[in-house]
Design an enzyme around this catalytic site. Structure first.
Site, PDB file in Angstrom:
ATOM      1  N   CYS A  46       0.826  -1.210   0.000  1.00  0.00           N
ATOM      2  CA  CYS A  46       0.000   0.000   0.000  1.00  0.00           C
ATOM      3  C   CYS A  46       0.861   1.262   0.000  1.00  0.00           C
ATOM      4  CB  CYS A  46      -0.949   0.009   1.195  1.00  0.00           C
ATOM      5  SG  CYS A  46      -0.146  -0.311   2.785  1.00  0.00           S
ATOM      6  N   ASN A  47       2.133   1.153   0.418  1.00  0.00           N
ATOM      7  CA  ASN A  47       3.024   2.313   0.492  1.00  0.00           C
ATOM      8  C   ASN A  47       3.974   2.441  -0.683  1.00  0.00           C
ATOM      9  OD1 ASN A  47       3.663   2.472   4.107  1.00  0.00           O
ATOM     10  ND2 ASN A  47       1.975   3.223   2.884  1.00  0.00           N
ATOM     11  N   ARG A  48       4.196   1.331  -1.419  1.00  0.00           N
ATOM     12  CA  ARG A  48       5.287   1.350  -2.386  1.00  0.00           C
ATOM     13  C   ARG A  48       5.123   0.297  -3.467  1.00  0.00           C
ATOM     14  NH1 ARG A  48       9.519   2.045   0.067  1.00  0.00           N
ATOM     15  NH2 ARG A  48       8.480   2.653   1.987  1.00  0.00           N
ATOM     16  N   SER A  91       7.895   2.715   6.117  1.00  0.00           N
ATOM     17  CA  SER A  91       6.452   2.827   5.929  1.00  0.00           C
ATOM     18  C   SER A  91       5.918   4.169   6.397  1.00  0.00           C
ATOM     19  CB  SER A  91       5.723   1.709   6.699  1.00  0.00           C
ATOM     20  OG  SER A  91       6.040   0.441   6.185  1.00  0.00           O
ATOM     21  N   GLN A 102       2.691  -8.573   3.308  1.00  0.00           N
ATOM     22  CA  GLN A 102       2.550  -8.095   1.942  1.00  0.00           C
ATOM     23  C   GLN A 102       3.783  -8.450   1.104  1.00  0.00           C
ATOM     24  OE1 GLN A 102       1.743  -3.900   2.907  1.00  0.00           O
ATOM     25  NE2 GLN A 102      -0.307  -4.163   2.073  1.00  0.00           N
ATOM     26  N   GLY A 169     -10.329  -8.376   2.893  1.00  0.00           N
ATOM     27  CA  GLY A 169      -9.022  -8.970   2.609  1.00  0.00           C
ATOM     28  C   GLY A 169      -8.045  -8.639   3.718  1.00  0.00           C
ATOM     29  N   ASP A 170      -6.758  -8.623   3.405  1.00  0.00           N
ATOM     30  CA  ASP A 170      -5.748  -8.349   4.433  1.00  0.00           C
ATOM     31  C   ASP A 170      -5.936  -6.980   5.066  1.00  0.00           C
ATOM     32  OD1 ASP A 170      -4.609 -10.796   3.984  1.00  0.00           O
ATOM     33  OD2 ASP A 170      -3.045 -10.052   2.646  1.00  0.00           O
ATOM     34  N   MET A 171      -6.117  -5.951   4.223  1.00  0.00           N
ATOM     35  CA  MET A 171      -6.286  -4.595   4.733  1.00  0.00           C
ATOM     36  C   MET A 171      -7.605  -4.456   5.489  1.00  0.00           C
ATOM     37  SD  MET A 171      -4.575  -1.728   4.841  1.00  0.00           S
ATOM     38  CE  MET A 171      -3.519  -1.581   3.403  1.00  0.00           C
TER      39      MET A 171
END
Length: 374
Positions: A46-48, A91, A102, A169-171
């Site tokens: 989600c960050n990169r 992060s 991830q 999901g994961d998030m």
């Protein structure tokens, strides 16, 4: 051989810049099949979005294939960067642990594109990061869902909010756990019913089937989108209710004019303020990470040296066999005796470099393995 990482992250880009980057496996294989790389692992979180690769001698990574906003790291800096990513030190939610799962998923997905060096780099990094986190992490690790949850405290109806979570999901799972820990009531809707219902039961949330999730736009104060939909899920709202939107999608999940929308991109400034003290507590972890990176880089160099050493010694062996056979035929002496004598001479000549380790010996063995010895 050069180890490289091309990093497009939340500090140098927007979500839109990272969408779809290095996701096409056919394009990735073209980078390997006669392309600039011999090994490759793309990472999407989600960050990169990052590309880790090995550039063989004599090849160059084309500059027009590198996004203009990207950071480029090489050698030991790549090793330290990967460790810092796994420890959450790079992060937005500094120190968070969600990033580990991830990266592991991405590594498992693209492991067929790895070779010996990148496999060793990632496997050793996972192990080292786990040890470093256990020994030196101050605890209380934040996450993107936790930061998003802090943002909704500014809502006029806080804390009596009606919250809907779209995606399990994961998030979405992490978000549900954060909401439960904060003592907030919420509803969940998810495309896969079994997964969504299970999460709702685990966190004490209400469940709403996917076919009816848009009903939540009429009854909720806050809608949290945590799906991986490749296109927006919500483009208009019927009725007068205007909920806040928390959008955690890599691709924007909501495109409705006039709504208050908080995306991952918009968390950056708030994050610096919230986590300022926490970052200072991570100082010891950062020091130990730098030392661990140096050790792992030395380990990778040794792997490379061992490979070149074996190739060089194979080449020496071929030359010894060839010369022993040729000389034995000329002078009528035992070929085996000549071979043993030749090996003694060869080992004597190579003895200084046989006892060396490090980048200098790697370069020597590479030269011996690639150049003709006469």
């Amino acid at each position: 051989m050069r180890l490289i990482c091309i990093s497009v992250n939340y500090e140098n880009s927007k979500l839109a810049d990272r969408a779809g980057l290095w996701e096409d496996e056919k394009e990735l294989r073209l980078m390997l099949d006669g392309g600039p790389l011999s090994e490759i692992v793309p990472i999407h979180t989600c960050n990169r979005t990052e590309l880790y690769g090995i550039i063989p001698e004599g090849r160059e990574f084309p500059s027009d294939s590198i996004p203009s906003c990207a950071d480029i790291l090489t050698g030991k800096d790549v090793v330290e960067h990967l460790l810092r990513v796994l420890l959450g030190l790079e992060s937005m939610a500094c120190g968070e642990s969600f990033v580990v799962s991830q990266v592991k998923k991405e590594y498992d997905r693209y492991s067929p594109l790895c070779g010996r060096i990148l496999n060793r780099l990632f496997q050793r990094s996972f192990n080292l990061a786990g040890i470093l986190r256990t020994e030196y992490h101050p605890g209380r690790a934040p996450s993107i869902p936790w930061l998003m949850a802090q943002a909704i405290k500014d809502h006029p109806a806080w804390p009596s909010l009606r919250i809907a979570l779209i995606g399990a999901g994961d998030m979405g799972t992490e978000t549900a756990k954060v909401l439960k820990a904060m003592g907030l009531s919420f509803s969940i809707s998810n495309r896969t019913e079994k997964t969504g219902k299970s999460l709702a039961e685990e966190t004490g949330a209400d469940w709403l089937p996917w076919e009816r999730w848009k009903d939540l736009t009429e009854t909720s104060d806050v809608l949290i989108f945590a799906t991986s939909s490749p296109e927006p899920l919500l483009s208009e709202i019927d009725g007068e209710n205007r909920p806040w939107i928390i959008d955690m999608g890599a691709i924007p999940q909501v495109e409705v004019p006039g709504l208050k929308r908080i995306s991952v991109d918009e968390l950056r400034d708030r994050t610096l303020e919230i986590l300022d003290d926490y970052r200072r507590d991570l100082g010891k972890l950062e020091e130990e990470t730098e030392e661990a990176a140096q050790a792992l880089w030395a380990d990778l160099i040794t792997v490379r040296t061992d490979t070149y050493r074996r190739l060089a010694m194979m080449r020496v062996g071929h030359i010894v066999d060839e010369r022993a056979a040729r000389t034995a035929q000329k002078i009528g002496v035992s070929e085996e005796i000549l071979r043993q004598m030749a090996w003694s001479v060869a080992k004597g000549i190579l003895s200084p470099v046989l006892e060396m380790n490090g980048p200098h010996s790697s370069r020597i063995w590479r030269a011996l393995s690639e150049e003709e010895i006469s």
